[in-house]
Design a protein around this motif. Structure first.
Motif, PDB file in Angstrom:
ATOM      1  N   ARG A   6       0.811  -1.216   0.000  1.00  0.00           N
ATOM      2  CA  ARG A   6       0.000   0.000   0.000  1.00  0.00           C
ATOM      3  C   ARG A   6       0.836   1.253   0.000  1.00  0.00           C
ATOM      4  N   PHE A   7       2.070   1.186   0.320  1.00  0.00           N
ATOM      5  CA  PHE A   7       2.863   2.392   0.413  1.00  0.00           C
ATOM      6  C   PHE A   7       4.078   2.292  -0.497  1.00  0.00           C
ATOM      7  N   ILE A   8       4.581   3.457  -0.874  1.00  0.00           N
ATOM      8  CA  ILE A   8       5.672   3.510  -1.846  1.00  0.00           C
ATOM      9  C   ILE A   8       6.850   2.657  -1.420  1.00  0.00           C
ATOM     10  N   ARG A   9       7.271   2.771  -0.164  1.00  0.00           N
ATOM     11  CA  ARG A   9       8.468   2.036   0.243  1.00  0.00           C
ATOM     12  C   ARG A   9       8.260   0.540   0.153  1.00  0.00           C
ATOM     13  N   GLU A  10       7.002   0.101   0.288  1.00  0.00           N
ATOM     14  CA  GLU A  10       6.750  -1.328   0.164  1.00  0.00           C
ATOM     15  C   GLU A  10       6.898  -1.795  -1.276  1.00  0.00           C
ATOM     16  N   PHE A  11       6.690  -0.879  -2.221  1.00  0.00           N
ATOM     17  CA  PHE A  11       6.886  -1.232  -3.624  1.00  0.00           C
ATOM     18  C   PHE A  11       8.365  -1.207  -4.004  1.00  0.00           C
ATOM     19  N   ARG A  12       9.210  -0.847  -3.025  1.00  0.00           N
ATOM     20  CA  ARG A  12      10.657  -0.845  -3.278  1.00  0.00           C
ATOM     21  C   ARG A  12      11.374  -1.776  -2.307  1.00  0.00           C
ATOM     22  N   ASP A  13      10.654  -2.662  -1.665  1.00  0.00           N
ATOM     23  CA  ASP A  13      11.233  -3.553  -0.663  1.00  0.00           C
ATOM     24  C   ASP A  13      12.237  -4.501  -1.327  1.00  0.00           C
ATOM     25  N   PRO A  14      13.512  -4.463  -0.910  1.00  0.00           N
ATOM     26  CA  PRO A  14      14.524  -5.309  -1.563  1.00  0.00           C
ATOM     27  C   PRO A  14      14.247  -6.804  -1.424  1.00  0.00           C
ATOM     28  N   LYS A  15      13.735  -7.218  -0.276  1.00  0.00           N
ATOM     29  CA  LYS A  15      13.479  -8.653  -0.097  1.00  0.00           C
ATOM     30  C   LYS A  15      12.365  -9.135  -1.022  1.00  0.00           C
ATOM     31  N   LEU A  16      11.315  -8.312  -1.155  1.00  0.00           N
ATOM     32  CA  LEU A  16      10.237  -8.690  -2.061  1.00  0.00           C
ATOM     33  C   LEU A  16      10.721  -8.679  -3.516  1.00  0.00           C
ATOM     34  N   ALA A 221      -2.995  -7.596 -28.420  1.00  0.00           N
ATOM     35  CA  ALA A 221      -2.859  -8.939 -27.871  1.00  0.00           C
ATOM     36  C   ALA A 221      -3.536  -9.971 -28.781  1.00  0.00           C
ATOM     37  N   GLU A 222      -4.707  -9.619 -29.284  1.00  0.00           N
ATOM     38  CA  GLU A 222      -5.455 -10.572 -30.101  1.00  0.00           C
ATOM     39  C   GLU A 222      -4.906 -10.655 -31.527  1.00  0.00           C
ATOM     40  N   GLU A 223      -4.684  -9.498 -32.151  1.00  0.00           N
ATOM     41  CA  GLU A 223      -4.298  -9.479 -33.562  1.00  0.00           C
ATOM     42  C   GLU A 223      -2.855  -9.929 -33.767  1.00  0.00           C
ATOM     43  N   TYR A 224      -1.957  -9.502 -32.882  1.00  0.00           N
ATOM     44  CA  TYR A 224      -0.534  -9.796 -33.059  1.00  0.00           C
ATOM     45  C   TYR A 224      -0.031 -10.869 -32.099  1.00  0.00           C
ATOM     46  N   GLN A 225      -0.907 -11.353 -31.247  1.00  0.00           N
ATOM     47  CA  GLN A 225      -0.537 -12.398 -30.273  1.00  0.00           C
ATOM     48  C   GLN A 225       0.659 -11.965 -29.430  1.00  0.00           C
ATOM     49  N   LYS A 226       0.597 -10.725 -28.957  1.00  0.00           N
ATOM     50  CA  LYS A 226       1.624 -10.186 -28.069  1.00  0.00           C
ATOM     51  C   LYS A 226       0.984  -9.842 -26.719  1.00  0.00           C
ATOM     52  N   PRO A 227       1.366 -10.508 -25.662  1.00  0.00           N
ATOM     53  CA  PRO A 227       0.794 -10.173 -24.351  1.00  0.00           C
ATOM     54  C   PRO A 227       1.192  -8.778 -23.898  1.00  0.00           C
ATOM     55  N   VAL A 228       0.286  -8.152 -23.179  1.00  0.00           N
ATOM     56  CA  VAL A 228       0.527  -6.814 -22.619  1.00  0.00           C
ATOM     57  C   VAL A 228       0.181  -6.859 -21.139  1.00  0.00           C
ATOM     58  N   VAL A 229       1.094  -6.389 -20.301  1.00  0.00           N
ATOM     59  CA  VAL A 229       0.814  -6.256 -18.871  1.00  0.00           C
ATOM     60  C   VAL A 229       1.074  -4.809 -18.477  1.00  0.00           C
ATOM     61  N   ILE A 230       0.026  -4.105 -18.106  1.00  0.00           N
ATOM     62  CA  ILE A 230       0.151  -2.706 -17.677  1.00  0.00           C
ATOM     63  C   ILE A 230       0.736  -2.687 -16.270  1.00  0.00           C
ATOM     64  N   ALA A 231       1.748  -1.854 -16.063  1.00  0.00           N
ATOM     65  CA  ALA A 231       2.472  -1.868 -14.786  1.00  0.00           C
ATOM     66  C   ALA A 231       2.676  -0.465 -14.254  1.00  0.00           C
ATOM     67  N   GLY A 232       2.779  -0.348 -12.937  1.00  0.00           N
ATOM     68  CA  GLY A 232       3.170   0.896 -12.303  1.00  0.00           C
ATOM     69  C   GLY A 232       4.666   1.124 -12.427  1.00  0.00           C
ATOM     70  N   PHE A 233       5.144   2.214 -11.838  1.00  0.00           N
ATOM     71  CA  PHE A 233       6.534   2.629 -12.038  1.00  0.00           C
ATOM     72  C   PHE A 233       7.489   2.188 -10.929  1.00  0.00           C
ATOM     73  N   GLU A 234       6.994   1.550  -9.904  1.00  0.00           N
ATOM     74  CA  GLU A 234       7.889   1.116  -8.836  1.00  0.00           C
ATOM     75  C   GLU A 234       8.569  -0.202  -9.230  1.00  0.00           C
ATOM     76  N   PRO A 235       9.725  -0.491  -8.630  1.00  0.00           N
ATOM     77  CA  PRO A 235      10.454  -1.698  -9.061  1.00  0.00           C
ATOM     78  C   PRO A 235       9.662  -2.985  -8.896  1.00  0.00           C
ATOM     79  N   LEU A 236       8.878  -3.102  -7.829  1.00  0.00           N
ATOM     80  CA  LEU A 236       8.088  -4.326  -7.675  1.00  0.00           C
ATOM     81  C   LEU A 236       6.974  -4.405  -8.713  1.00  0.00           C
TER      82      LEU A 236
END
Length: 387
Positions: A6-16, A221-236
């Protein structure tokens, strides 16, 4: 696991991060190579800043896409903005990272400012409107660039100027569209020659998807058979997206998945979309740096708002200007080369002396490599030789 972050630092947790990296390493097929393009310059910056390539197995390679609005802005459009700024009684406003983009040799908005043009850096389009309101004796022009993320604020600025009855405010509209750029990559001459783009999937942009939603990527994804995963900007976020992409490839699937559920929905921000549709319409063609002239890939101001259209008000066309002959920005933006494949990189071309647009913006691939990874990541050319 991600639901509890839920918090920014958790999205940067090195262990995770290390845990996700181990999952990726455990699930990749050692007998194949995975090539994923992060479309957005913000992802390129995050990947370099947090050293994500060092966490990935050697057969999973990140390819940098054209998702930096400054990087895809052709030099001719910069020259057009400079020419407007040099008109008598004009104040030209632009976002800060545009000011140093080179046009012709030695030309930039910053250089024009040094020579006496009234060029102002603004943090929003509404700042330009406020400047016009405070200076009714001057023509205030906003140099509007960016993907779908920055387009709604520009539309709001035009509507605000109209509501205030301002006659000295106009917009040089250079807004471009993400789906058209993805289509260009998948339909490039290189892709046609190889039968398909040498990509196994996309890390979908975050901020753009907040506005347009995840639905527009379903076609790819359908026409070119390329998967797309939308992601946030944090490392996790990025590592989680890569894990989802690896799983799709391994399972032979090509779907749109949304890792960034805390901000992105399937339909996006419909209020922002309506605002854009009210003020803008599609251009038939628009020239992109590195991608060439693409059909229906950009927006222009509707005729009903032509009094706020700087192209109509000043009638100064954008000249055709070639890039530096040794600059590899075009190939880098199409994902065919790495910044380290350019012989100008970190030598003649640096953030202090940029020769190509990919070095100007902090979200550009060359700038990200220069600041965070120029001594670490291997070049695309070396990778290609080893495949």
């Amino acid at each position: 696991m991600m639901a509890g972050l839920r918090f920014i630092r958790e999205f940067r947790d090195p262990k995770l991060a290390q845990s996700l990296a181990r999952q990726i390493a455990a699930e990749v097929d050692p007998n194949r190579t995975y090539r994923f393009m992060e479309f957005c310059g913000g992802h390129t910056h995050a990947i370099a800043r947090y050293g994500i390539p060092a966490l990935l197995p050697p057969n999973l390679r990140m390819i940098h896409g054209p998702g930096c609005p400054v990087c895809v802005l052709p030099p001719g459009r910069v020259a057009q903005a400079i020419a407007i700024a040099e008109q008598p009684n004009v104040t030209l406003c632009a976002y800060g990272d545009v000011l140093r983009v080179p046009a012709r040799k030695g030309e930039s908005l910053l250089a024009a400012k040094a020579q006496g043009a009234d060029v102002r850096m603004v943090g929003s389009a509404l700042e330009a409107v406020a400047l016009a309101e405070a200076n009714p004796q001057r023509e205030v022009v906003f140099f509007a660039i960016g993907f779908e993320t920055t387009t709604p604020p520009t539309a709001a600025a035009i509507l605000t100027a109209q509501a205030k009855g301002l006659r000295n405010f106009s917009v040089l509209c250079c807004h471009v569209l993400t789906p058209s750029a993805i289509m260009s990559i998948l339909e490039s001459s290189e892709a046609r020659r190889w039968g398909s783009a040498q990509l196994d999937g996309f890390v979908g942009p975050a901020h753009v998807s907040v506005v347009i939603g995840s639905r527009p990527y379903e076609f790819f994804a359908e026409e070119y058979q390329k998967p797309v995963v939308i992601a946030g900007f944090e490392p996790l976020d990025v590592l989680h997206a890569l894990l989802l992409l690896v799983r799709q490839v391994n399972e032979g699937r090509a779907a749109v998945e949304n890792q960034y559920t805390r901000a992105v929905t399937r339909d996006g921000n419909r209020k922002a979309q309506a605002l854009v549709a009210q003020v803008f319409e599609l251009r038939k063609t628009f020239a992109w740096r590195g991608l060439g002239v693409l059909p229906y890939s950009a927006l222009r101001i509707r005729a009903g708002f032509s009094e706020f259209d700087a192209e109509a008000r000043f009638a100064i066309p954008a000249p055709e200007i070639s890039d530096h002959p040794a600059c590899e920005c075009g190939a880098i933006l199409r994902g065919h080369k790495s910044p380290r494949d350019c012989k100008l990189f970190a030598k003649a071309c640096t953030p202090e002396t940029p020769l190509g647009s990919c070095m100007v913006s902090s979200e550009g691939a060359c700038a990200a490599y220069y600041h965070y990874g120029r001594f670490q990541e291997r070049s695309a050319a070396v990778e290609a030789e080893e495949v």
